[in-house]
Design a protein around this motif. Structure first.
Motif, PDB file in Angstrom:
ATOM      1  N   VAL A   1      -9.719  -5.887  -1.852  1.00  0.00           N
ATOM      2  CA  VAL A   1      -9.229  -5.726  -0.477  1.00  0.00           C
ATOM      3  C   VAL A   1      -9.463  -4.279  -0.020  1.00  0.00           C
ATOM      4  N   ARG A   2      -9.173  -4.028   1.267  1.00  0.00           N
ATOM      5  CA  ARG A   2      -9.373  -2.661   1.777  1.00  0.00           C
ATOM      6  C   ARG A   2      -8.481  -1.671   1.038  1.00  0.00           C
ATOM      7  N   ASP A   3      -7.185  -2.041   0.949  1.00  0.00           N
ATOM      8  CA  ASP A   3      -6.202  -1.178   0.288  1.00  0.00           C
ATOM      9  C   ASP A   3      -4.876  -1.925   0.298  1.00  0.00           C
ATOM     10  N   ILE A   4      -3.923  -1.392  -0.406  1.00  0.00           N
ATOM     11  CA  ILE A   4      -2.596  -2.012  -0.326  1.00  0.00           C
ATOM     12  C   ILE A   4      -1.591  -1.013   0.243  1.00  0.00           C
ATOM     13  N   ARG A   5      -0.516  -1.545   0.773  1.00  0.00           N
ATOM     14  CA  ARG A   5       0.633  -0.758   1.220  1.00  0.00           C
ATOM     15  C   ARG A   5       1.878  -1.330   0.554  1.00  0.00           C
ATOM     16  N   ARG A   6       2.705  -0.432  -0.005  1.00  0.00           N
ATOM     17  CA  ARG A   6       3.976  -0.864  -0.591  1.00  0.00           C
ATOM     18  C   ARG A   6       5.034  -0.102   0.220  1.00  0.00           C
ATOM     19  N   MET A   7       5.526  -0.797   1.254  1.00  0.00           N
ATOM     20  CA  MET A   7       6.433  -0.094   2.168  1.00  0.00           C
ATOM     21  C   MET A   7       7.867  -0.086   1.673  1.00  0.00           C
ATOM     22  N   GLY A   8       8.233  -1.067   0.833  1.00  0.00           N
ATOM     23  CA  GLY A   8       9.578  -1.038   0.263  1.00  0.00           C
ATOM     24  C   GLY A   8      10.589  -1.913   0.976  1.00  0.00           C
TER      25      GLY A   8
END
Ligand code: IPD
Length: 276
Positions: free
Chosen positions: A193-200
């Motif tokens: 994938v492009r990237d991941i985000r772990r926002m919480g």
């Protein structure tokens, strides 16, 4: 009982309570945070503000909807007589709240258990809900058939893209066993994938998806209060919210995105679990 007039009114109740309680926890954050207890692991904390916020939500719902049921993350549990149960998360993103990071939210949903489309693996289906993010002042709302809204403006849902360009939000549980497995799955997913985000905050993740600020989301181990309102907001924005294979979305897995991306993601995650 849950005709279109009622569900729009439920979204109004959810929105005003989420905002009211969200402002209380924001003010409390400025004064300081006390950890009241831990839950599934040492890192799974409950703050005094979580407990106070749940008491306020319960009191508000008792006042406005005295005959409905209630289920809350911090233990609230009442059986109602109307068939409607409010599922509330007083602070989704408690660790962010503890550290004064912005991604935390109050989540309030009106749910029914009639097995209709949109039923989650816990047997409930949200018909209206709201997620309020106190640090941005953003109020996300949705009711069944009414679309998803941010401060009254219709949300566009995720843009159609390809997997390799997908900005993917995800989250991790609190136990060592769950996290170890989640890291293994992520090893398979992240390069694709492009990237991941772990926002919480799962509720914030799903609202960001509805707003088109991320392209997809998946997580294993969520509880009904984490997703009740936000999964409806994502679905009403036009996203598909699904589980693995034919399973209903919920604790085992919740995947959300456009029809194409959610299907491709499900395949990728299935491959990853098969390889464990
Ligand atoms: C947590 C958050 C987090 C997700 C966890 C949840 P809490 O809820 O939504 O993003 O990864 O699975 O438990 O504990 O902050 O209410």
């Amino acid at each position: 009982m849950t005709d279109s007039v009622d569900v729009a009114a439920f979204a109004g109740i959810a929105g005003s309570l989420a905002r009211e309680v969200g402002e209380v926890i924001r003010a409390k954050r400025a004064v300081g945070v006390t950890v009241a207890q831990t839950k599934s692991s040492l890192t799974d904390v409950v703050t005094a503000a979580d407990q106070e916020a749940e008491r306020l939500l319960a009191a508000g719902l008792r006042r406005l909807r005295p005959d409905d049921g209630l289920l809350g993350e911090e233990g609230a549990s009442t059986t109602g007589t109307t068939g409607v149960t409010w599922v509330v998360d007083p602070i989704d993103g408690t660790v962010n709240y503890l550290y004064d990071l912005p991604a935390y939210a109050v989540s309030v949903a009106a749910t029914v258990e009639d097995g209709g489309p949109g039923t989650m693996s816990d047997g409930r289906r949200a018909v209206a809900g709201a997620v309020y993010v106190p640090t941005s002042g953003e109020l996300f709302t949705a009711w069944e058939g009414g679309g998803a809204h941010l401060d009254g403006e219709r949300l566009p849902g995720p843009a159609d893209t390809e997997l390799g360009r997908t900005l993917l939000a995800t989250g991790f549980g609190y136990t060592v066993e769950r996290r170890t497995e989640q890291v293994e799955v992520l090893r398979h997913v992240l390069p694709r994938v492009r990237d991941i985000r772990r926002m919480g905050s799962a509720a914030v993740d799903l609202c960001m998806l509805a707003a088109g600020r991320v392209d997809a989301y998946y997580e294993r181990g969520l509880q009904p209060w984490d997703y009740a309102a936000a999964a409806l907001i994502a679905r009403e924005s036009g996203a598909v919210v699904r589980g693995l294979g034919d399973a209903l979305p919920g604790e085992e897995l919740l995947i959300a995105g456009t029809p194409r991306i959610s299907a491709e993601l499900a395949t990728l995650i299935e491959e990853a679990y098969r390889g464990l």
